[in-house]
Design a protein around this motif. Sequence first.
Motif, PDB file in Angstrom:
ATOM      1  N   HIS A   1       0.844  -1.187   0.000  1.00 55.29           N
ATOM      2  CA  HIS A   1       0.000   0.000   0.000  1.00 55.29           C
ATOM      3  C   HIS A   1       0.884   1.244   0.000  1.00 55.29           C
ATOM      4  O   HIS A   1       1.784   1.377   0.841  1.00 55.29           O
ATOM      5  N   GLU A   2       0.600   2.161  -0.925  1.00 53.56           N
ATOM      6  CA  GLU A   2       1.502   3.288  -1.148  1.00 53.56           C
ATOM      7  C   GLU A   2       1.160   4.487  -0.269  1.00 53.56           C
ATOM      8  O   GLU A   2      -0.013   4.823  -0.068  1.00 53.56           O
ATOM      9  N   THR A   3       2.207   5.142   0.225  1.00 58.49           N
ATOM     10  CA  THR A   3       2.049   6.432   0.902  1.00 58.49           C
ATOM     11  C   THR A   3       1.847   7.485  -0.184  1.00 58.49           C
ATOM     12  O   THR A   3       2.763   7.809  -0.925  1.00 58.49           O
ATOM     13  N   HIS A   4       0.630   8.025  -0.250  1.00 58.62           N
ATOM     14  CA  HIS A   4       0.258   8.828  -1.416  1.00 58.62           C
ATOM     15  C   HIS A   4      -0.788   9.866  -1.017  1.00 58.62           C
ATOM     16  O   HIS A   4      -1.697   9.570  -0.244  1.00 58.62           O
ATOM     17  N   ARG A   5      -0.653  11.064  -1.569  1.00 57.67           N
ATOM     18  CA  ARG A   5      -1.698  12.068  -1.364  1.00 57.67           C
ATOM     19  C   ARG A   5      -3.032  11.556  -1.904  1.00 57.67           C
ATOM     20  O   ARG A   5      -3.084  10.725  -2.796  1.00 57.67           O
ATOM     21  N   ARG A   6      -4.112  12.070  -1.285  1.00 64.26           N
ATOM     22  CA  ARG A   6      -5.483  11.692  -1.639  1.00 64.26           C
ATOM     23  C   ARG A   6      -5.892  10.356  -1.023  1.00 64.26           C
ATOM     24  O   ARG A   6      -7.080  10.048  -0.953  1.00 64.26           O
ATOM     25  N   ARG A   7      -4.930   9.594  -0.523  1.00 69.95           N
ATOM     26  CA  ARG A   7      -5.201   8.251  -0.014  1.00 69.95           C
ATOM     27  C   ARG A   7      -5.117   8.214   1.525  1.00 69.95           C
ATOM     28  O   ARG A   7      -4.766   9.193   2.166  1.00 69.95           O
ATOM     29  N   CYS A   8      -5.405   7.052   2.091  1.00 77.32           N
ATOM     30  CA  CYS A   8      -5.455   6.936   3.558  1.00 77.32           C
ATOM     31  C   CYS A   8      -4.143   7.355   4.215  1.00 77.32           C
ATOM     32  O   CYS A   8      -4.155   7.981   5.273  1.00 77.32           O
ATOM     33  N   MET A   9      -3.024   6.983   3.598  1.00 74.01           N
ATOM     34  CA  MET A   9      -1.713   7.276   4.197  1.00 74.01           C
ATOM     35  C   MET A   9      -1.072   8.466   3.481  1.00 74.01           C
ATOM     36  O   MET A   9       0.026   8.394   2.960  1.00 74.01           O
ATOM     37  N   PHE A  10      -1.799   9.603   3.502  1.00 71.90           N
ATOM     38  CA  PHE A  10      -1.347  10.787   2.782  1.00 71.90           C
ATOM     39  C   PHE A  10      -0.386  11.641   3.600  1.00 71.90           C
ATOM     40  O   PHE A  10       0.232  12.556   3.066  1.00 71.90           O
ATOM     41  N   ASN A  11      -0.281  11.375   4.899  1.00 65.76           N
ATOM     42  CA  ASN A  11       0.705  12.069   5.722  1.00 65.76           C
ATOM     43  C   ASN A  11       1.293  11.082   6.718  1.00 65.76           C
ATOM     44  O   ASN A  11       0.734  10.007   6.955  1.00 65.76           O
ATOM     45  N   PRO A  12       2.436  11.397   7.324  1.00 65.24           N
ATOM     46  CA  PRO A  12       3.108  10.401   8.172  1.00 65.24           C
ATOM     47  C   PRO A  12       2.342  10.026   9.427  1.00 65.24           C
ATOM     48  O   PRO A  12       2.478   8.897   9.910  1.00 65.24           O
TER      49      PRO A  12
ATOM     50  N   LEU B   1       9.391   3.404  11.997  1.00 67.57           N
ATOM     51  CA  LEU B   1       8.245   2.495  11.928  1.00 67.57           C
ATOM     52  C   LEU B   1       7.915   2.171  10.478  1.00 67.57           C
ATOM     53  O   LEU B   1       7.683   0.999  10.124  1.00 67.57           O
ATOM     54  N   MET B   2       7.903   3.188   9.625  1.00 65.55           N
ATOM     55  CA  MET B   2       7.603   2.985   8.215  1.00 65.55           C
ATOM     56  C   MET B   2       8.653   2.102   7.545  1.00 65.55           C
ATOM     57  O   MET B   2       8.310   1.185   6.782  1.00 65.55           O
ATOM     58  N   ALA B   3       9.916   2.385   7.817  1.00 64.07           N
ATOM     59  CA  ALA B   3      11.010   1.694   7.126  1.00 64.07           C
ATOM     60  C   ALA B   3      10.915   0.187   7.296  1.00 64.07           C
ATOM     61  O   ALA B   3      11.262  -0.571   6.384  1.00 64.07           O
ATOM     62  N   ASP B   4      10.430  -0.254   8.434  1.00 56.85           N
ATOM     63  CA  ASP B   4      10.331  -1.684   8.703  1.00 56.85           C
ATOM     64  C   ASP B   4       9.257  -2.358   7.861  1.00 56.85           C
ATOM     65  O   ASP B   4       9.272  -3.584   7.699  1.00 56.85           O
ATOM     66  N   LYS B   5       8.336  -1.571   7.301  1.00 58.74           N
ATOM     67  CA  LYS B   5       7.209  -2.139   6.537  1.00 58.74           C
ATOM     68  C   LYS B   5       7.374  -2.008   5.035  1.00 58.74           C
ATOM     69  O   LYS B   5       6.593  -2.583   4.276  1.00 58.74           O
ATOM     70  N   VAL B   6       8.369  -1.246   4.588  1.00 58.31           N
ATOM     71  CA  VAL B   6       8.492  -0.943   3.165  1.00 58.31           C
ATOM     72  C   VAL B   6       9.145  -2.099   2.414  1.00 58.31           C
ATOM     73  O   VAL B   6      10.162  -2.641   2.838  1.00 58.31           O
ATOM     74  N   ARG B   7       8.546  -2.444   1.273  1.00 52.32           N
ATOM     75  CA  ARG B   7       9.106  -3.456   0.391  1.00 52.32           C
ATOM     76  C   ARG B   7       9.399  -2.900  -1.008  1.00 52.32           C
ATOM     77  O   ARG B   7      10.082  -3.538  -1.798  1.00 52.32           O
ATOM     78  N   PHE B   8       8.869  -1.718  -1.300  1.00 55.06           N
ATOM     79  CA  PHE B   8       8.999  -1.114  -2.631  1.00 55.06           C
ATOM     80  C   PHE B   8       9.161   0.390  -2.434  1.00 55.06           C
ATOM     81  O   PHE B   8       8.428   0.997  -1.646  1.00 55.06           O
ATOM     82  N   ILE B   9      10.138   0.978  -3.114  1.00 52.86           N
ATOM     83  CA  ILE B   9      10.387   2.416  -3.012  1.00 52.86           C
ATOM     84  C   ILE B   9      10.057   3.084  -4.337  1.00 52.86           C
ATOM     85  O   ILE B   9      10.557   2.683  -5.388  1.00 52.86           O
TER      86      ILE B   9
ATOM     87  N   LEU C   1       4.301  -1.826   2.730  1.00 51.87           N
ATOM     88  CA  LEU C   1       4.174  -0.517   2.107  1.00 51.87           C
ATOM     89  C   LEU C   1       5.022  -0.350   0.853  1.00 51.87           C
ATOM     90  O   LEU C   1       6.078  -0.962   0.710  1.00 51.87           O
ATOM     91  N   THR C   2       4.531   0.543  -0.014  1.00 49.31           N
ATOM     92  CA  THR C   2       5.343   1.225  -1.010  1.00 49.31           C
ATOM     93  C   THR C   2       5.583   2.632  -0.475  1.00 49.31           C
ATOM     94  O   THR C   2       4.624   3.353  -0.171  1.00 49.31           O
ATOM     95  N   ALA C   3       6.837   3.015  -0.350  1.00 44.29           N
ATOM     96  CA  ALA C   3       7.170   4.337   0.197  1.00 44.29           C
ATOM     97  C   ALA C   3       7.387   5.330  -0.928  1.00 44.29           C
ATOM     98  O   ALA C   3       8.313   5.184  -1.721  1.00 44.29           O
ATOM     99  N   ASP C   4       6.504   6.325  -0.993  1.00 38.46           N
ATOM    100  CA  ASP C   4       6.736   7.480  -1.856  1.00 38.46           C
ATOM    101  C   ASP C   4       6.734   8.709  -0.947  1.00 38.46           C
ATOM    102  O   ASP C   4       5.695   9.335  -0.718  1.00 38.46           O
TER     103      ASP C   4
END
Length: 296
Positions: A144-155, A194-202, A170-173
């Motif tokens: 799931h991507e960190t992305h504006r307009r979406r659930c994870m739009f801010n940290p 916390l985020m870094a431990d969940k990221v699999r795609f950058i 996560l996908t980290a953008d």
Amino acid sequence: KMISEANQTTTTKFRTVKTLWGIDSSTWEQAFERIVQSGYTAVECPPHLLSTEERKQLISLLEKHELLLVYQVHTDRYDQPRVKNVDDHISTFEQLVLDASEFGDLLLFVNSHSGYDGWNHQQRSAFFQACLDIEERHKITVFHETHRRRCMFNPWAMRDVLLEFPQLKLTADISHFFVVMQNNLDDEQDIIDLMADKVRFIHGRVGGPTMSQVPDPQNPIWEDWNAASERIWDMIWEKQVERGDPATYFEAEYGPPPYCIIGLDGEVLKDPWEVTDWQIQRESQRFEDRFGSNKL
């Protein structure tokens, strides 16, 4: 112990993904040749937005060039009115995950633009619980991507989701975080850890305080933002190498106008593909220098 010394050999491979965003399907034949020559492992696009003929062409080119697909999911479309109903997003997510499964062995994983940024905690929780159930039911790997307009739009929204659903990947953008917060996250290290431990795609695009895509990260004016991005990418790589992940996936997602700069005559002033190549080469070399050989 963090692996920070240079020349520490790792089994984690640095693999690259090329976005098809902004590349017209009429030029895919030539584009795929260039993608293969550049050593990419996969391409990313949203097949649910393609015509039947474009989808057939995509499958043919993936098979011909032995490339994999990152299937990009949008739980509502960017070219249509926004959808706010949780059940509608869940239904679309499951429909598109099932569509992704139709690609069989060509599918690398799903990258999802998930949910709606205006939901409250209860709505967001219901959505992600359903997503996890769908992922498990259909045995599909979803980030799931960190992305504006979406659930994870801010940290902070992301933090709350991850604390409730630690099994999410996560996908980290982080370019989106930079522009939403108008700072470089240096004062949010606990959240980034916390985020870094969940990221699999950058999604390795450099953003700044007023835009999610700087015109040219090689320009010294963006040096601080490039460095801030790389500090976070380094933290993600550290976690992946420590875990012994088989691969880290990196995509320099520089897109077309209006994300890239154009002149008054509509001419693109800095080719996004050239910027992509520069960022990929830079980060591949940085990974190798930091962790040892990353060659496939």
